[in-house]
Design a protein around this motif. Structure first.
Motif, PDB file in Angstrom:
ATOM      1  N   GLU A 147      -5.002   7.499  -1.395  1.00  0.00           N
ATOM      2  CA  GLU A 147      -5.025   8.848  -1.288  1.00  0.00           C
ATOM      3  C   GLU A 147      -5.452   9.442   0.304  1.00  0.00           C
ATOM      4  O   GLU A 147      -6.346   8.982   0.725  1.00  0.00           O
ATOM      5  N   VAL A 148      -4.377  10.153   0.759  1.00  0.00           N
ATOM      6  CA  VAL A 148      -4.850  10.745   2.091  1.00  0.00           C
ATOM      7  C   VAL A 148      -4.960  12.051   1.977  1.00  0.00           C
ATOM      8  O   VAL A 148      -4.505  12.796   1.193  1.00  0.00           O
ATOM      9  N   ARG A 149      -5.649  12.651   2.759  1.00  0.00           N
ATOM     10  CA  ARG A 149      -5.908  14.159   2.953  1.00  0.00           C
ATOM     11  C   ARG A 149      -5.181  14.747   4.134  1.00  0.00           C
ATOM     12  O   ARG A 149      -5.800  14.578   5.190  1.00  0.00           O
ATOM     13  N   LEU A 150      -4.203  15.206   4.021  1.00  0.00           N
ATOM     14  CA  LEU A 150      -3.341  15.586   5.300  1.00  0.00           C
ATOM     15  C   LEU A 150      -2.951  17.365   4.885  1.00  0.00           C
ATOM     16  O   LEU A 150      -2.904  17.724   3.753  1.00  0.00           O
ATOM     17  N   LYS A 200       0.926  -1.134  -0.063  1.00  0.00           N
ATOM     18  CA  LYS A 200       0.045  -0.146   0.027  1.00  0.00           C
ATOM     19  C   LYS A 200       0.761   1.292  -0.216  1.00  0.00           C
ATOM     20  O   LYS A 200       1.825   1.488   1.101  1.00  0.00           O
ATOM     21  N   VAL A 201       0.590   2.199  -1.051  1.00  0.00           N
ATOM     22  CA  VAL A 201       1.227   3.134  -0.912  1.00  0.00           C
ATOM     23  C   VAL A 201       0.388   4.557  -0.708  1.00  0.00           C
ATOM     24  O   VAL A 201      -0.565   4.682  -1.305  1.00  0.00           O
ATOM     25  N   TYR A 202       0.706   5.484   0.152  1.00  0.00           N
ATOM     26  CA  TYR A 202      -0.018   6.678   0.420  1.00  0.00           C
ATOM     27  C   TYR A 202       0.330   7.759  -0.038  1.00  0.00           C
ATOM     28  O   TYR A 202       1.576   8.109   0.422  1.00  0.00           O
ATOM     29  N   VAL A 203      -0.491   8.465  -0.753  1.00  0.00           N
ATOM     30  CA  VAL A 203      -0.169   9.673  -1.284  1.00  0.00           C
ATOM     31  C   VAL A 203      -1.000  10.857  -0.938  1.00  0.00           C
ATOM     32  O   VAL A 203      -2.328  10.627  -0.670  1.00  0.00           O
ATOM     33  N   ALA A 204      -0.440  12.098  -0.820  1.00  0.00           N
ATOM     34  CA  ALA A 204      -1.527  13.238  -0.965  1.00  0.00           C
ATOM     35  C   ALA A 204      -1.269  14.212  -2.079  1.00  0.00           C
ATOM     36  O   ALA A 204      -0.277  14.281  -2.402  1.00  0.00           O
ATOM     37  N   LEU A 205      -2.272  14.670  -2.544  1.00  0.00           N
ATOM     38  CA  LEU A 205      -2.200  15.685  -3.643  1.00  0.00           C
ATOM     39  C   LEU A 205      -2.285  17.326  -3.158  1.00  0.00           C
ATOM     40  O   LEU A 205      -2.775  17.507  -1.950  1.00  0.00           O
ATOM     41  N   ARG A 206      -1.600  17.718  -3.861  1.00  0.00           N
ATOM     42  CA  ARG A 206      -1.114  19.120  -3.480  1.00  0.00           C
ATOM     43  C   ARG A 206      -1.565  20.001  -4.921  1.00  0.00           C
ATOM     44  O   ARG A 206      -1.721  19.690  -5.891  1.00  0.00           O
ATOM     45  N   GLY A 207      -1.594  21.455  -4.211  1.00  0.00           N
ATOM     46  CA  GLY A 207      -1.925  22.372  -5.324  1.00  0.00           C
ATOM     47  C   GLY A 207      -2.899  21.929  -5.955  1.00  0.00           C
ATOM     48  O   GLY A 207      -4.188  21.626  -5.212  1.00  0.00           O
ATOM     49  N   GLU A 232      -0.848  -1.088  -4.532  1.00  0.00           N
ATOM     50  CA  GLU A 232      -2.255  -0.404  -4.484  1.00  0.00           C
ATOM     51  C   GLU A 232      -2.019   0.973  -3.670  1.00  0.00           C
ATOM     52  O   GLU A 232      -1.410   1.267  -2.818  1.00  0.00           O
ATOM     53  N   LEU A 233      -2.971   1.937  -4.326  1.00  0.00           N
ATOM     54  CA  LEU A 233      -2.461   3.367  -3.962  1.00  0.00           C
ATOM     55  C   LEU A 233      -3.834   3.796  -2.935  1.00  0.00           C
ATOM     56  O   LEU A 233      -4.911   3.624  -3.563  1.00  0.00           O
TER      57      LEU A 233
END
Lengths: 280, 393
Positions: free
Chosen positions: A277-280, A238-245, A274-275
């Motif tokens: 998305e986290v909202r941080l 599991k890969v956790y990413v957050a979107l910016r901008g 597996e991806l």
């Protein structure tokens, strides 16, 4: 102006083996005046059943004449079994290459040879047994399938370059497209692509590779649209990413993530990623 | 090797006088004609003079001349600019033998839901005026018909067509890219509302065109931008090229007589000699209504690209309507529309002359073309078949 090789020019300006053999052992003709090119090929065998003499007559452009000339030079001295293995690519290679739009000239050579050899064996290559796909140029499904397989064709445009099919009214384009899909599926089944062995990675290697892949494949594209992406954590697959901008409030961001980022990470890091998305 | 250039319907040499006139406007007199200062003002004066010269060649008023970037832009602007002015009308009438700058706009509009009627031509490339009469609908926004055909040189009866179209109150555009400078045109007496021309077909450089728009014609700009060309075409004026085109039009007016006497004589001489020396040769298009500089000939049983390359090897530059030269697989849409048989369509060659051609050059072609055709016929499987069928083989 076409970019012809010196070899093509030479065989056009000084064609070898022009003519028709009287009482040939085998003869074949393809094309017509309507199609814009035609080739009549004839050959004679020696006592060892090797092609002693091969002659051609061609109506057509420079590359059609050069391809015919090259064909006769290639097959001289060969047995019919050897000659039958000559492909259109061999003809093109002999000439130092042909413009892709002109590949059908080399295919015409290969077809005439096939018919001439069949003629020697007392057989006929009968077009009526096959479905004519392109009515403008009278190209059958058999010829198209053969070209897709032998020349590894992927698009309708390429099929037109190699066989002329679809070069007229274009009404057969959907049929050609369907043939490409069908044949390429068959080809994929016959030779499944080698699964790239992905080495087992340590956690640190994996994180590094993920960072590299994001930095190289994904973030530049997002930045171009005013967005960005940050790697938050990695847990197993599991890969956790957050979107910016801009991406963080883009309604299509979920699509962006799932479809694009995950595919890239699976391609370059590991198949089971597996991806999230986290909202941080 | 000497170069014999007989492909002037493709493009022409920039006249030395034209180039000379243009040069200062690249380096020294580079002002913007729209500027308030003297430096721009002197350029504007020259642009206006050029506009007057173009208008003079066409028998038009200078304000009716709109400079564009090329013939294709003029054609696109005429069609799309008119349709935009009549949004409720969704029908266009054109012909099957137009240049792609018109023909492919028709195809594009067809995809956008417009109805496009393409008038047919007969074996000689002539239009059927009755077919035009039957094609009008209440929805017809524009009729666009070329003045003369680029491949065969056949001239359409533009004024007769204009009478019919204008009686219906419909705007009428003509693509005169191949015509201007070759035959006299007088817009004062014409029924044409809009007319396209291209600089590089009359010894100006590539990259400059004109759309003539008759005063009072409804038109929305195609190139949207500044106030240039009275708001009909945005974009800073291409000053050196406009000045070059002005000069070229001045020269063209002076050379009109020569085009229709000396050049016509050369063309007729070339045509007659080729027909005499090469069997199974035919001329494509109506020989009585043709541009004075153009001849399209077909040599049966041989293919055009092969002919062109052998000619090119001798320094002779011509063009062909054969499939192989166009990059497509079918022979020219013009020859197909005319119903030229396949035996001949693939072997068509177009010679198009200019005032720079000489009799010696024609003799050079006449000397070298017959052996080229013979050589290719000796390779062609169909020539021997043909001779046999004639009892000559």
């Amino acid at each position: 102006m076409w970019d012809y090789t010196e070899k093509v020019k030479d065989h056009f300006l000084n064609p070898r083996n022009v003519g028709e053999i009287e009482n040939p052992d085998g003869a074949g003709e393809v094309g017509s005046l309507a199609c814009g090119d035609a080739l009549r090929l004839s050959f004679k065998l020696d006592e060892n059943k090797r092609i002693k003499e091969a002659k051609f007559k061609t109506f057509g452009c420079a590359s059609a004449i050069a391809s015919s000339s090259a064909l006769t030079e290639i097959i001289k001295g060969k047995t019919l079994e050897e000659a039958a293995k000559v492909t259109n690519q061999d003809i093109a290679n002999y000439l130092g290459g042909l413009p892709e739009e002109k590949m059908h000239c080399s295919v015409m050579g290969r077809e005439a040879l096939e018919i001439a050899i069949a003629n020697y064996h007392g057989q006929k290559v009968v077009k009526e047994d096959f479905e004519i796909i392109c009515k403008c140029f009278g190209v059958t499904d058999r010829e198209i399938i053969k070209a897709i397989r032998e020349d590894d064709l992927k698009t309708v445009e390429q099929v037109t370059y190699y066989t002329k099919a679809g070069g007229g009214c274009e009404q057969c384009h959907p049929k050609i497209e369907a043939l490409i899909n069908q044949v390429r599926k068959e080809m994929a089944k016959e030779a499944p692509p080698l699964q790239q062995e992905k080495k087992k990675l340590t956690n640190i290697q994996k994180i590094k590779l993920i960072q590299e892949t994001l930095g190289r494949e994904i973030i530049p594209a997002l930045k171009a649209d005013g967005g960005d992406l940050e790697l938050i954590d990695v847990e197993g697959n599991k890969v956790y990413v957050a979107l910016r901008g801009k991406c963080s409030f883009c309604p299509s961001s979920e699509f962006t993530l799932k479809k694009y980022v995950e595919t890239k990470l699976r391609e370059f890091v590991s198949d089971d990623i597996e991806l999230e998305e986290v909202r941080l | 090797m000497k170069t014999v250039y007989v492909d002037n319907n493709a493009t022409t040499k920039v006249a030395p006088e034209v180039l000379e006139e243009m040069l200062p406007y690249f380096s020294e007199l580079y002002g913007n004609p729209s500027s308030m200062h003297f430096f721009g003002g002197q350029v504007q004066k020259k642009v206006n003079e050029a506009r007057e010269k173009v208008a003079d060649l066409l028998g038009a008023d200078p304000p009716e001349i709109v400079f564009t970037s090329c013939g294709t832009e003029s054609d696109n602007a005429a069609i799309l600019g008119t349709l935009d002015s009549y949004p409720e009308k969704r029908h266009l009438i054109t012909t099957r033998v137009e240049h792609p700058a018109i023909g492919n706009v028709g195809t594009y509009l067809g995809r956008k839901g417009y109805r496009v009627s393409e008038l047919s031509v007969d074996r000689e490339g002539r239009l059927d005026v009755d077919e035009l009469r039957e094609s009008f609908t209440d929805e017809t926004a524009l009729v666009t018909i070329m003045y003369a055909n680029n491949e065969t040189g056949v001239i359409f009866p533009i004024e007769e067509i204009g009478e019919i179209v204008k009686a219906k109150g419909i705007p009428f555009h003509t693509d005169a890219v191949q015509t201007v400078g070759k035959i006299p045109i007088n817009m004062k007496k014409s029924k044409v509302d809009m007319l396209s021309l291209s600089g590089h077909k009359l010894h100006a450089p590539k990259g400059i065109g004109v759309l003539y728009i008759r005063k009072g014609t409804k038109f929305s700009p195609f190139m949207i931008g500044g106030h240039q060309e009275k708001g009909r075409r945005g974009g800073t004026e291409n000053v050196p090229y406009i000045i070059g085109l002005g000069k070229a039009c001045e020269l063209a007016k002076r050379h009109l007589d020569e085009e229709n006497t000396r050049i016509k004589v050369l063309r007729d001489y070339l045509e007659a000699k080729l027909l005499e020396k090469i069997p199974n040769t035919l001329v494509n298009g109506d020989r009585n209504h043709r541009l004075p500089n153009t001849v399209s000939v077909s040599f049966e049983y041989v293919e055009g690209e092969s002919i062109l390359l052998l000619l090119s090897d001798l320094g002779i530059c011509a063009s062909s309507g054969s499939a192989c030269t166009s990059g497509s697989l079918e022979p020219s849409h013009v020859l197909r529309a005319m119903g030229v048989p396949f035996t001949a369509a693939h072997g068509s060659i177009r010679f198009s002359l200019s005032i720079y051609n000489t009799k010696e050059e024609m003799d050079y072609i006449i000397e070298h073309l017959p052996p080229i055709i013979q050589r290719l016929r000796d390779i062609s499987p169909f020539w021997k078949d043909y001779l046999k069928s004639q009892g000559k083989g």
